[in-house]
Enzyme design. Structure first.
Site, short mmCIF file in Angstrom:
data_model
loop_
_atom_site.label_atom_id
_atom_site.label_comp_id
_atom_site.label_asym_id
_atom_site.label_seq_id
_atom_site.Cartn_x
_atom_site.Cartn_y
_atom_site.Cartn_z
N GLU A 11 0.71 -0.69 0.01
CA GLU A 11 0.33 -0.34 -0.54
C GLU A 11 0.41 0.85 -0.14
O GLU A 11 0.54 2.44 -0.60
CB GLU A 11 -1.31 -0.13 1.38
CG GLU A 11 -2.01 1.21 1.15
CD GLU A 11 -1.64 2.13 2.54
OE1 GLU A 11 -2.30 3.03 2.59
OE2 GLU A 11 -0.54 1.83 3.30
N GLN A 101 -0.76 4.86 18.20
CA GLN A 101 -1.51 3.29 17.52
C GLN A 101 0.49 3.24 17.42
O GLN A 101 0.69 2.35 17.44
CB GLN A 101 -2.01 3.68 16.32
CG GLN A 101 -1.92 2.23 15.91
CD GLN A 101 -1.68 2.57 13.64
OE1 GLN A 101 -1.09 3.19 12.83
NE2 GLN A 101 -3.14 2.20 13.07
N LEU A 285 -10.57 -3.07 11.81
CA LEU A 285 -10.42 -3.42 13.56
C LEU A 285 -9.49 -4.78 12.69
O LEU A 285 -7.96 -4.38 13.41
CB LEU A 285 -11.58 -3.76 14.36
CG LEU A 285 -11.57 -4.63 15.90
CD1 LEU A 285 -10.48 -3.57 16.19
CD2 LEU A 285 -12.28 -5.14 15.90
N ASP A 287 -6.50 -4.85 10.54
CA ASP A 287 -5.71 -3.69 10.90
C ASP A 287 -5.02 -3.55 11.90
O ASP A 287 -3.80 -3.00 12.40
CB ASP A 287 -5.91 -2.62 9.43
CG ASP A 287 -4.39 -2.10 9.19
OD1 ASP A 287 -3.65 -3.17 8.32
OD2 ASP A 287 -4.01 -0.46 9.34
N GLN A 288 -5.56 -2.27 12.69
CA GLN A 288 -5.46 -2.38 13.91
C GLN A 288 -4.66 -3.32 14.97
O GLN A 288 -3.79 -3.07 15.96
CB GLN A 288 -6.25 -1.54 15.32
CG GLN A 288 -6.97 -0.05 14.43
CD GLN A 288 -5.74 0.40 13.95
OE1 GLN A 288 -4.83 1.27 14.49
NE2 GLN A 288 -5.90 1.56 12.41
N HIS A 309 -4.08 -2.92 2.46
CA HIS A 309 -3.20 -1.76 3.63
C HIS A 309 -3.07 -3.07 5.13
O HIS A 309 -1.99 -2.49 5.50
CB HIS A 309 -4.30 -1.04 4.35
CG HIS A 309 -3.89 0.37 5.50
ND1 HIS A 309 -3.40 0.30 6.80
CD2 HIS A 309 -3.45 1.20 5.12
CE1 HIS A 309 -2.97 1.06 7.15
NE2 HIS A 309 -3.04 1.69 6.17
#
Length: 348
Positions: A11, A101, A285, A287-288, A309
């Site tokens: 990405e 993050q 969520l 991705d996190q 991503h």
């Protein structure tokens, strides 16, 4: 050993940098990244990304080269993680949540509790909101053995910014041997919050009308929140779906020239799509959670679709940690599995 990263991978955005900063600090492995944000129209370190670098460096005592605005190359050599009471000011409407993050995983590996206060944007179009972090993300990683809380002290919308969040982070103890999020359970509660700051009231009323028109929400489940502590105008529609095993948050941020009806419809359509999918973890969520899944090193969850991503994020994580991600198609979406050696912090 120095890890070499091409910022144009997958990405090709800021997540490549943020994940690298977090895991470099935790593992003690230095890295060099070239072509930072190489697939963006304006590549290199912008203010928000530079603050992420500075924040991570201050927490782990890193030696940096290339930590300047618009730089497309960074050398990051970490040292010891230090607990403390940290404060960072982006100085623009850049996302507080993306800076958090970056530093949150690092501070889970400090030897005592810490606080982090960040000033900037709290509700940005291309970033998780403070609502998402507090209601969905933090409760989810608590299941993984990571404990933090978030206080939204003031709202910050683009372009004025001026928002503030404060997180309290407690060191991670013994992590679970395995984590699974396969069943979301029944929907226990749903609600929508329409945020409005220094804009005409009819905008929020139109957004509420669109939500009620769908026939899913009752009148008392839709709340208009008039923001009084934000320096600039702003608008957002936040939908919160609280299931038995996970809470999912969907958002749409108002922007100049974007009609209220579109803002409301975007949030509703995302929430409705996820609810029909029957999977527990929605795309954002997913991705996190990846870093935390990798730190546990043994876990599985179901999601509707793993984005580019997320695939990019997995590739970066695999460069720092001895884990392997596998994504398999299933009837209801995709199954994401992570296995590997148990991670032992260099700071423990």
């Amino acid at each position: 050993m120095t890890i070499h990263i091409d910022g144009r991978i997958g990405e090709g955005g800021g997540q490549v940098l943020r994940t690298s900063l977090s895991l470099s600090a935790i593992t003690g492995k230095a890295f060099v990244i070239e072509h930072i944000r190489g697939k963006r129209k304006k590549p290199g370190l912008k203010r928000q990304h530079l603050v992420s670098v500075e924040a991570a460096a201050s927490i782990c005592g890193a030696d940096c080269k290339g930590d300047s605005l618009n730089s497309q190359r960074l050398v990051f050599n970490p040292s010891k993680i230090r607990a403390g009471n940290y404060s960072f000011d982006i100085g623009s409407a850049g996302s507080c949540c993306l800076v958090l993050q970056t530093v949150l995983p690092i501070l889970f590996y400090a030897d005592s509790s810490s606080t982090v206060t960040i000033q900037g944007g709290t509700h940005n179009p291309m970033a998780p909101t403070a609502d998402f972090l507090a209601k969905s993300f933090l409760p989810a990683i608590y299941r993984f053995g990571f404990n933090a809380s978030l206080n939204l002290m003031s709202y910050g919308f683009y372009p004025a910014g001026g928002g503030k969040i404060k997180a309290e982070i407690r060191p991670a103890g013994d992590l679970p041997k395995k984590v699974e999020l396969i069943e979301r359970g029944p929907l226990l509660k749903k609600r929508a919050r329409i945020l409005l700051s220094k804009l005409p009231q009819h905008i929020a009323e139109r957004e509420k009308k669109i939500l009620l028109k769908q026939g899913w929400f009752e009148t008392d489940e839709v709340e208009i929140v008039n923001i009084t502590n934000s320096p600039g105008p702003g608008n957002a529609v936040i939908i919160i779906l609280e299931y038995e095993n996970v809470t999912c948050v969907f958002q749409s941020i108002g922007e100049k020239g974007k009609r209220a009806e579109k803002v409301s419809a975007e949030a509703y359509n995302a929430a409705a799509y996820h609810h029909k999918s029957m999977v527990p973890v929605e795309n954002f969520l997913t991705d996190q959670l990846l870093i935390y899944l990798a730190l546990v090193s043994n876990g599985t969850f179901l999601t509707s679709k793993v984005s580019l991503h997320s695939h990019t994020n997995m590739k970066i994580i695999e460069k720092f940690l001895p884990v392997k991600f596998v994504v398999k198609e299933i009837a209801s979406g995709q199954k994401l599995n992570c296995t590997g050696k148990i991670f032992r912090s260099v700071h423990s």
